[in-house]
Design an enzyme around this catalytic site. Structure first.
Site, PDB file in Angstrom:
ATOM      1  N   ASN A   8       0.871  -1.182   0.000  1.00 27.93           N
ATOM      2  CA  ASN A   8       0.000   0.000   0.000  1.00 27.93           C
ATOM      3  C   ASN A   8       0.909   1.234   0.000  1.00 27.93           C
ATOM      4  O   ASN A   8       1.412   1.639   1.046  1.00 27.93           O
ATOM      5  CB  ASN A   8      -0.891  -0.031   1.254  1.00 27.93           C
ATOM      6  CG  ASN A   8      -1.724   1.229   1.388  1.00 27.93           C
ATOM      7  OD1 ASN A   8      -1.898   1.973   0.432  1.00 27.93           O
ATOM      8  ND2 ASN A   8      -2.241   1.473   2.588  1.00 27.93           N
ATOM      9  N   TRP A   9       1.108   1.790  -1.176  1.00 30.46           N
ATOM     10  CA  TRP A   9       2.042   2.927  -1.293  1.00 30.46           C
ATOM     11  C   TRP A   9       1.481   4.204  -0.674  1.00 30.46           C
ATOM     12  O   TRP A   9       2.185   5.192  -0.577  1.00 30.46           O
ATOM     13  CB  TRP A   9       2.370   3.188  -2.769  1.00 30.46           C
ATOM     14  CG  TRP A   9       3.233   2.148  -3.404  1.00 30.46           C
ATOM     15  CD1 TRP A   9       3.708   1.001  -2.839  1.00 30.46           C
ATOM     16  CD2 TRP A   9       3.739   2.159  -4.749  1.00 30.46           C
ATOM     17  NE1 TRP A   9       4.471   0.293  -3.754  1.00 30.46           N
ATOM     18  CE2 TRP A   9       4.498   0.991  -4.931  1.00 30.46           C
ATOM     19  CE3 TRP A   9       3.611   3.042  -5.828  1.00 30.46           C
ATOM     20  CZ2 TRP A   9       5.144   0.681  -6.131  1.00 30.46           C
ATOM     21  CZ3 TRP A   9       4.239   2.740  -7.029  1.00 30.46           C
ATOM     22  CH2 TRP A   9       5.003   1.571  -7.171  1.00 30.46           C
ATOM     23  N   LYS A  10       0.212   4.172  -0.324  1.00 33.17           N
ATOM     24  CA  LYS A  10      -0.449   5.374   0.213  1.00 33.17           C
ATOM     25  C   LYS A  10      -0.234   6.545  -0.756  1.00 33.17           C
ATOM     26  O   LYS A  10      -0.304   6.340  -1.964  1.00 33.17           O
ATOM     27  CB  LYS A  10       0.059   5.706   1.615  1.00 33.17           C
ATOM     28  CG  LYS A  10       0.038   4.499   2.553  1.00 33.17           C
ATOM     29  CD  LYS A  10       0.140   4.922   3.990  1.00 33.17           C
ATOM     30  CE  LYS A  10       0.323   3.713   4.875  1.00 33.17           C
ATOM     31  NZ  LYS A  10      -0.117   3.924   6.224  1.00 33.17           N
ATOM     32  N   HIS A  95      -9.744   0.771   4.639  1.00 36.83           N
ATOM     33  CA  HIS A  95      -8.472   1.033   5.313  1.00 36.83           C
ATOM     34  C   HIS A  95      -8.718   2.021   6.458  1.00 36.83           C
ATOM     35  O   HIS A  95      -9.544   2.931   6.344  1.00 36.83           O
ATOM     36  CB  HIS A  95      -7.455   1.604   4.315  1.00 36.83           C
ATOM     37  CG  HIS A  95      -6.080   1.695   4.909  1.00 36.83           C
ATOM     38  ND1 HIS A  95      -5.709   2.737   5.728  1.00 36.83           N
ATOM     39  CD2 HIS A  95      -5.005   0.866   4.828  1.00 36.83           C
ATOM     40  CE1 HIS A  95      -4.455   2.543   6.123  1.00 36.83           C
ATOM     41  NE2 HIS A  95      -4.010   1.407   5.590  1.00 36.83           N
ATOM     42  N   GLU A  97      -7.207   4.550   7.421  1.00 38.44           N
ATOM     43  CA  GLU A  97      -7.070   5.972   7.063  1.00 38.44           C
ATOM     44  C   GLU A  97      -8.294   6.464   6.296  1.00 38.44           C
ATOM     45  O   GLU A  97      -8.642   7.637   6.363  1.00 38.44           O
ATOM     46  CB  GLU A  97      -5.754   6.177   6.291  1.00 38.44           C
ATOM     47  CG  GLU A  97      -4.561   6.044   7.231  1.00 38.44           C
ATOM     48  CD  GLU A  97      -3.250   5.644   6.576  1.00 38.44           C
ATOM     49  OE1 GLU A  97      -3.142   5.683   5.333  1.00 38.44           O
ATOM     50  OE2 GLU A  97      -2.322   5.276   7.326  1.00 38.44           O
ATOM     51  N   GLU A 165      -5.696  -4.933  10.756  1.00 35.59           N
ATOM     52  CA  GLU A 165      -4.731  -3.856  10.980  1.00 35.59           C
ATOM     53  C   GLU A 165      -5.149  -3.055  12.204  1.00 35.59           C
ATOM     54  O   GLU A 165      -5.982  -2.129  12.098  1.00 35.59           O
ATOM     55  CB  GLU A 165      -4.712  -2.905   9.782  1.00 35.59           C
ATOM     56  CG  GLU A 165      -4.337  -3.559   8.470  1.00 35.59           C
ATOM     57  CD  GLU A 165      -3.747  -2.530   7.517  1.00 35.59           C
ATOM     58  OE1 GLU A 165      -2.550  -2.624   7.228  1.00 35.59           O
ATOM     59  OE2 GLU A 165      -4.472  -1.624   7.099  1.00 35.59           O
ATOM     60  N   GLY A 171       1.561   2.740  11.128  1.00 37.40           N
ATOM     61  CA  GLY A 171       2.406   3.944  11.176  1.00 37.40           C
ATOM     62  C   GLY A 171       3.060   4.116  12.534  1.00 37.40           C
ATOM     63  O   GLY A 171       3.442   5.219  12.910  1.00 37.40           O
ATOM     64  N   SER A 210       3.077  -1.567  10.713  1.00 39.03           N
ATOM     65  CA  SER A 210       4.501  -1.429  11.059  1.00 39.03           C
ATOM     66  C   SER A 210       5.335  -2.679  10.780  1.00 39.03           C
ATOM     67  O   SER A 210       6.182  -3.071  11.591  1.00 39.03           O
ATOM     68  CB  SER A 210       4.654  -0.992  12.518  1.00 39.03           C
ATOM     69  OG  SER A 210       4.044   0.267  12.680  1.00 39.03           O
ATOM     70  N   GLY A 231       2.577  -0.747   4.548  1.00 34.94           N
ATOM     71  CA  GLY A 231       2.492   0.650   4.126  1.00 34.94           C
ATOM     72  C   GLY A 231       3.871   1.227   3.872  1.00 34.94           C
ATOM     73  O   GLY A 231       4.470   1.014   2.818  1.00 34.94           O
TER      74      GLY A 231
HETATM   75  C1  PEP Z   1      -1.034   0.415   6.164  1.00 31.15           C
HETATM   76  O1  PEP Z   1      -1.038   1.461   5.553  1.00 31.15           O
HETATM   77  O2  PEP Z   1      -1.992  -0.336   6.034  1.00 31.15           O
HETATM   78  C2  PEP Z   1       0.081   0.080   7.042  1.00 31.15           C
HETATM   79  C3  PEP Z   1       0.091  -1.105   7.590  1.00 31.15           C
HETATM   80  O3  PEP Z   1       1.033   1.028   7.217  1.00 31.15           O
HETATM   81  P1  PEP Z   1       2.467   0.829   7.919  1.00 31.15           P
HETATM   82  O4  PEP Z   1       3.046  -0.453   7.375  1.00 31.15           O
HETATM   83  O5  PEP Z   1       3.238   2.021   7.520  1.00 31.15           O
HETATM   84  O6  PEP Z   1       2.225   0.739   9.400  1.00 31.15           O
END
Ligand code: PEP
Length: 250
Positions: A8-10, A95, A97, A165, A171, A210, A231
């Site tokens: 997930n490049w966001k 998600h 976010e 998640e 994050g 993370s 992410g």
């Molecule tokens: C995500 O965006 O779903 C995610 C898991 O982010 P990160 O790996 O940066 O915690």
């Protein structure tokens, strides 16, 4: 064991050129990892050029979000059908976010159904903000699962991927403990079987929050997950290369 990795490049990277370089590194690493299937969810703007420039079969593409309506007056949105026509085979739905921006359980229900109707694989994200002493988070997760799967026909249940998640681990500095993930995977499986019958045994459950090259192997080995939703580490060339290398023989 075969592992699934959702990248997930966001809202990264800032240019198409950098996105092409990131795709190149991801493809190179995944070509060398037969047991790892990679799905890249770039910013939607890059989907068409990235898809067009990719000649292989190893990597698939997805969107980070899409609307449940096919077409119409929804300024700023893209539809599942547009996503599919642009080359997406998967869609991240619900998600954390997006939920923080107002996406409801009702929206996820409609999005999962819209995706399946177009043969797009929904990746339904669930996860609690915090954990209480009395297991309130389990009720919360159950509700998210119930909503997401409400309109899924029995024959399509196993096509849905669930990404657990926990919001407190997205994050963050540290991922969740794999043993706790193991317990959560059992809870999710049991809930899905209750909601959707034995067909739910085929649902793939992933962990996200993370993850990087240092903790990915333990999560896959001990967390009872079929893969990872990543992410930040997926949007950096060196990190994603090391991560895919790390999990290639789990
Ligand atoms: C995500 O965006 O779903 C995610 C898991 O982010 P990160 O790996 O940066 O915690």
């Amino acid at each position: 064991m075969k592992s699934l990795l959702i990248a997930n490049w966001k809202m990264n990277p800032l240019t198409l050129h950098e996105a092409q370089k990131l795709l190149e590194s991801t493809v190179k690493a995944s070509n060398a990892a037969r047991e790892v299937s990679v799905i890249i969810a770039p910013p939607a703007l890059y989907l068409i050029p990235l898809r067009a420039g990719y000649r292989g079969k190893k990597v698939a593409f997805g969107v980070q979000n899409a609307h449940f309506e096919n077409t119409g007056s929804f300024t700023g949105e893209i539809s599942m059908e547009e996503a599919r026509n642009a080359g997406a085979s998967h869609a991240i739905i619900g998600h954390a976010e997006r939920r923080a921006m107002g996406e409801s359980n009702e929206d996820t229900r409609k999005k999962v159904a819209a995706a399946l109707s177009l043969n797009i694989v929904p990746i339904l994200c669930v996860g609690e903000k915090a954990r209480g002493y009395e297991g309130e988070h389990l009720i919360f997760i159950k509700e998210q699962l119930r909503a997401g799967f409400s309109d899924v026909a029995p024959g399509k249940v196993a096509r849905v991927i669930v990404a657990y998640e926990p919001i407190w681990a997205i994050g963050a500095e540290e991922a969740m403990n794999p043993r706790d993930m193991h317990e959560m995977a059992i809870f999710i499986r049991k809930t899905l079987v209750e909601l959707c019958s034995e067909k739910a045994m085929g649902v793939r459950i992933l962990y996200g929050g993370s993850i990087d090259e240092g903790n990915a192997v333990a999560m896959i080995r001990q967390g009872d997950v079929a893969g990872l939703l990543v992410g930040r580490a997926s949007a950096r060339k060196e990190k994603i290369t090391q991560l895919i290398r790390a999990i290639k023989e789990v």
